[in-house]
Motif scaffolding. Structure first.
Motif, PDB file in Angstrom:
ATOM      1  N   ASP A 150       2.576   8.957  -2.195  1.00  9.23           N
ATOM      2  CA  ASP A 150       2.163   7.929  -3.158  1.00  9.23           C
ATOM      3  C   ASP A 150       3.169   6.790  -3.278  1.00  9.23           C
ATOM      4  OD1 ASP A 150      -0.210   9.258  -3.755  1.00  9.23           O
ATOM      5  OD2 ASP A 150       0.856  10.618  -5.121  1.00  9.23           O
ATOM      6  N   ARG A 151       4.236   6.846  -2.458  1.00 10.15           N
ATOM      7  CA  ARG A 151       5.237   5.788  -2.540  1.00 10.15           C
ATOM      8  C   ARG A 151       4.764   4.539  -1.783  1.00 10.15           C
ATOM      9  NH1 ARG A 151      11.378   7.017  -0.921  1.00 10.15           N
ATOM     10  NH2 ARG A 151      10.986   9.012  -1.919  1.00 10.15           N
ATOM     11  N   LEU A 152       5.082   3.362  -2.309  1.00 10.94           N
ATOM     12  CA  LEU A 152       4.665   2.124  -1.647  1.00 10.94           C
ATOM     13  C   LEU A 152       5.456   1.916  -0.355  1.00 10.94           C
ATOM     14  CD1 LEU A 152       4.328  -0.458  -4.587  1.00 10.94           C
ATOM     15  CD2 LEU A 152       2.543   0.904  -3.480  1.00 10.94           C
ATOM     16  N   LEU A 212       0.850  -1.185   0.000  1.00 13.10           N
ATOM     17  CA  LEU A 212       0.000   0.000   0.000  1.00 13.10           C
ATOM     18  C   LEU A 212       0.893   1.245   0.000  1.00 13.10           C
ATOM     19  CD1 LEU A 212      -2.771  -0.821   2.673  1.00 13.10           C
ATOM     20  CD2 LEU A 212      -2.815  -1.233   0.211  1.00 13.10           C
ATOM     21  N   SER A 213       0.382   2.329  -0.575  1.00 14.24           N
ATOM     22  CA  SER A 213       1.145   3.578  -0.548  1.00 14.24           C
ATOM     23  C   SER A 213       1.074   4.170   0.858  1.00 14.24           C
ATOM     24  CB  SER A 213       0.583   4.571  -1.558  1.00 14.24           C
ATOM     25  OG  SER A 213      -0.659   5.055  -1.093  1.00 14.24           O
ATOM     26  N   ASN A 215      -1.915   3.405   3.434  1.00 17.72           N
ATOM     27  CA  ASN A 215      -1.686   2.832   4.753  1.00 17.72           C
ATOM     28  C   ASN A 215      -2.478   3.606   5.808  1.00 17.72           C
ATOM     29  OD1 ASN A 215       0.367   0.575   5.442  1.00 17.72           O
ATOM     30  ND2 ASN A 215       1.328   1.609   3.707  1.00 17.72           N
ATOM     31  N   LEU A 216      -2.384   4.948   5.745  1.00 16.34           N
ATOM     32  CA  LEU A 216      -3.071   5.784   6.732  1.00 16.34           C
ATOM     33  C   LEU A 216      -4.594   5.688   6.565  1.00 16.34           C
ATOM     34  CD1 LEU A 216      -0.630   8.802   6.542  1.00 16.34           C
ATOM     35  CD2 LEU A 216      -1.097   7.478   8.609  1.00 16.34           C
ATOM     36  N   ALA A 221       2.894   7.293  12.833  1.00 13.49           N
ATOM     37  CA  ALA A 221       1.744   8.093  12.379  1.00 13.49           C
ATOM     38  C   ALA A 221       0.475   7.237  12.359  1.00 13.49           C
ATOM     39  CB  ALA A 221       2.022   8.664  10.991  1.00 13.49           C
ATOM     40  N   MET A 222       0.599   5.980  11.887  1.00 17.41           N
ATOM     41  CA  MET A 222      -0.557   5.085  11.859  1.00 17.41           C
ATOM     42  C   MET A 222      -1.054   4.795  13.281  1.00 17.41           C
ATOM     43  SD  MET A 222       0.962   2.679   8.847  1.00 17.41           S
ATOM     44  CE  MET A 222       0.025   1.196   9.157  1.00 17.41           C
ATOM     45  N   ALA A 223      -0.095   4.689  14.219  1.00 17.72           N
ATOM     46  CA  ALA A 223      -0.470   4.369  15.596  1.00 17.72           C
ATOM     47  C   ALA A 223      -1.142   5.546  16.305  1.00 17.72           C
ATOM     48  CB  ALA A 223       0.757   3.903  16.384  1.00 17.72           C
TER      49      ALA A 223
END
Lengths: 267, 280
Positions: free
Chosen positions: A116-118, A78-79, A83-84, A133-135
């Motif tokens: 947009d990077r994987l 996922l980019s 992911n976010l 950041a996701m956490a």
């Protein structure tokens, strides 16, 4: 104790992964757990999140707890943006809210240009920043980061720590595990572990002040209670007696952890 | 007495150059450190030195010969994964390695592994496994020892003890190459090669690398926005205890940004700071 663990023990078969460990986690404060591989850092993180069976003791965590595993938890196919968005979807965040929160996080982590990077094309430092950041996306009350900085270059480590500090300022309790002793000074409190046992805990200043015995520096090895550090040798005097021909020095946290490990070998 | 020489080593995987134009030497009795972050090219370099990976261009000479031609007795290697058989016991792992090299089995007791001789390696703590891996790699008394991040994830006491063993091996005349991502371990090496993105950004003794470099120490309250301003002005911020260090800006420029809210002072650069300045 707001959140954290009190007198917790965890065993895998005959191995004591955690042995009577206590750790306070307070909103707005960063606790750092430091130790080598096999010290119990990951087990402690997993215990607080509720992923381990606790043999003894008490675990307290808020409902909104987020955990970033050592592998960063980023999906490689996922980019950055996807992911976010995927995590936001998982928490069922309102779309307008999650959009602005994602933009804010991309800005703070300087991942905007890489949106947009994987995941698998990111450098180690970028991947760990995305993981954090996701956490924090869902604005948890407790954030647990397992070895976010291991193997990163020095500049990425600074960027990640400044992001972690910023996250704590949002009145969030943060726990960071690390193998780098110098990172312990970045937190408000430190817990040093070795093979599941607590070597030292408290603020860095208190931990250093609480070291038993005295510490000296010399040019050569002086038996089992000495170790090589930098260009000279450290010698620990457990009973506080003078070491002939050696200069007394004030210990830092790495010295204190080493002394505690030496004292443990004796037992 | 066998030296290690890397000459203009380059290794490409598709479009990616994992290692570019890398040259260095390790002489008998020397400990040379290969320092860099994950992905800098340390393991790829070691695998080329061992003859496990063919360089795209450039050459490796072990005692003046190609590593693919060399007698394996010369080489000792501790890979990051330690390279032990998890289903064999400690004693079985050691006797297998000794038999493969046709040498007598070394004493487990002397390496403080006597008590776990009959334990399966998979059941051992990481510290004990690492100690065994060292013993296995040195059982045939190699004159070249290559250690891939031997201290990664080891506590301070364990690291100090491992470095003592590494120095003993070099003092016996071996050429030792060690990779690490702990910058402070540079001080344990006679010389270091600093790698970033596959290239050597500097090499030499720690004092050679630092040279006359200076950085700016910042202590006291520093806001996140001040740190961001420093980066925008072209400085790189690093951690130092509970304060900060700035590389790439002079003390006046940093002082203006923090504007009296924190103390600034010019200080000699640390090794890590010199490394960052070089790789900027």
């Amino acid at each position: 104790m707001t959140w954290g663990v009190e007198g917790v023990s965890v065993s895998y078969g005959s191995t004591h992964a955690l042995d009577d460990v206590t750790l306070d986690l307070e909103p707005g404060r960063i606790a750092v757990v430091v130790g080598g591989d096999g010290a119990g850092k990951t087990t402690l993180c997993r215990t607080i999140v509720g992923l381990e069976d606790v043999g003894a003791g008490e675990v307290r965590r808020p409902e909104r707890t987020c955990f970033q595993p050592e592998t960063s938890g980023v999906w490689g196919d996922l980019s950055v943006l996807e992911n976010l968005q995927f995590v936001a979807g998982g928490y069922r965040l309102r779309i307008d809210h999650s959009r602005s929160r994602i933009e804010e996080l991309l800005e703070v982590t300087e991942l905007n240009d890489a949106r947009d990077r994987l995941g698998r094309q990111l450098s180690g430092g970028m991947r760990q920043k995305l993981g954090v950041a996701m956490a924090v996306l869902s604005e948890p009350d407790l954030l647990i980061l397992d070895e976010p900085t291991t193997g990163l270059d020095p500049v990425s480590r600074v960027e990640l720590w400044s992001f972690i500090n910023r996250s704590a300022r949002e009145d969030r309790a943060v726990l960071v595990s690390t193998t780098y002793v110098d990172e312990a000074a970045r937190g408000d409190s430190v817990l040093a572990l070795d093979e599941g046992k607590v070597l030292a805990s408290g603020s860095v200043a208190d931990t250093v002040a609480a070291m038993s015995g005295r510490l000296f520096e010399t040019g050569e090895r002086r038996g089992e209670l000495s170790w090589h550090r930098g260009e000279s040798w450290r010698v620990w005097s457990p009973d506080g007696s003078d070491v002939p021909g050696a200069r007394e020095i004030s210990p830092d946290l790495a010295d204190v952890v080493t002394v505690a490990a030496l004292a443990g070998e004796d037992r | 007495m066998t030296s290690i020489a890397a000459r203009n080593l380059t290794k490409r995987f598709g479009d990616v150059a994992a290692v570019s134009e890398l040259s260095f030497e390790v002489r008998p009795g020397e400990v040379v450190g290969l320092l860099g972050a994950n992905g800098a090219g340390k393991t790829t370099t070691m695998r080329m030195l061992l003859g496990l990976l063919e360089p795209t261009t450039g050459e490796v000479l072990i005692g003046g010969q190609s590593p693919r031609r060399i007698d394996r007795h010369v080489m000792g290697y501790v890979p990051q994964g330690l390279g032990l058989y998890r289903d064999l016991t400690v004693a079985e792992n050691l006797s297998f390695a000794a038999a493969a090299f046709g040498v007598p089995v070394p004493s487990l007791a002397e390496a403080n592994l006597g008590e776990v001789a009959d334990h399966e390696v998979g059941d051992l703590s990481l510290g004990l496994r690492r100690r065994l891996s060292f013993l296995v790699a040195r059982c045939h008394q190699p004159s070249v020892l290559i250690l891939d991040e031997p201290t990664s994830g080891v506590g301070p006491l364990g690291r100090a003890r491992l470095w003592e063993t590494i120095h003993e091996t070099a003092d016996d005349g071996a050429s030792v190459l060690v990779s690490t991502h702990y910058m402070e371990e540079a001080e344990e090496c006679h010389r270091v090669v600093l790698m970033a993105a596959g290239r050597a950004v500097a090499s030499g003794s720690v004092s050679d690398v630092i040279g006359g470099a200076r950085s700016v120490a910042v202590s006291g309250e520093v806001s996140g926005s001040a740190l961001a301003c420093i980066s925008e002005a072209g400085g790189t911020v690093l951690m130092a205890g509970d304060g900060w260090r700035v590389v790439g800006l002079d003390v006046g420029a940093v002082g203006e940004i923090v504007d009296g809210r924190a103390r600034v002072e010019e200080v000699p650069a640390s090794f890590e700071e010199a490394f960052v300045a070089l790789s900027r």
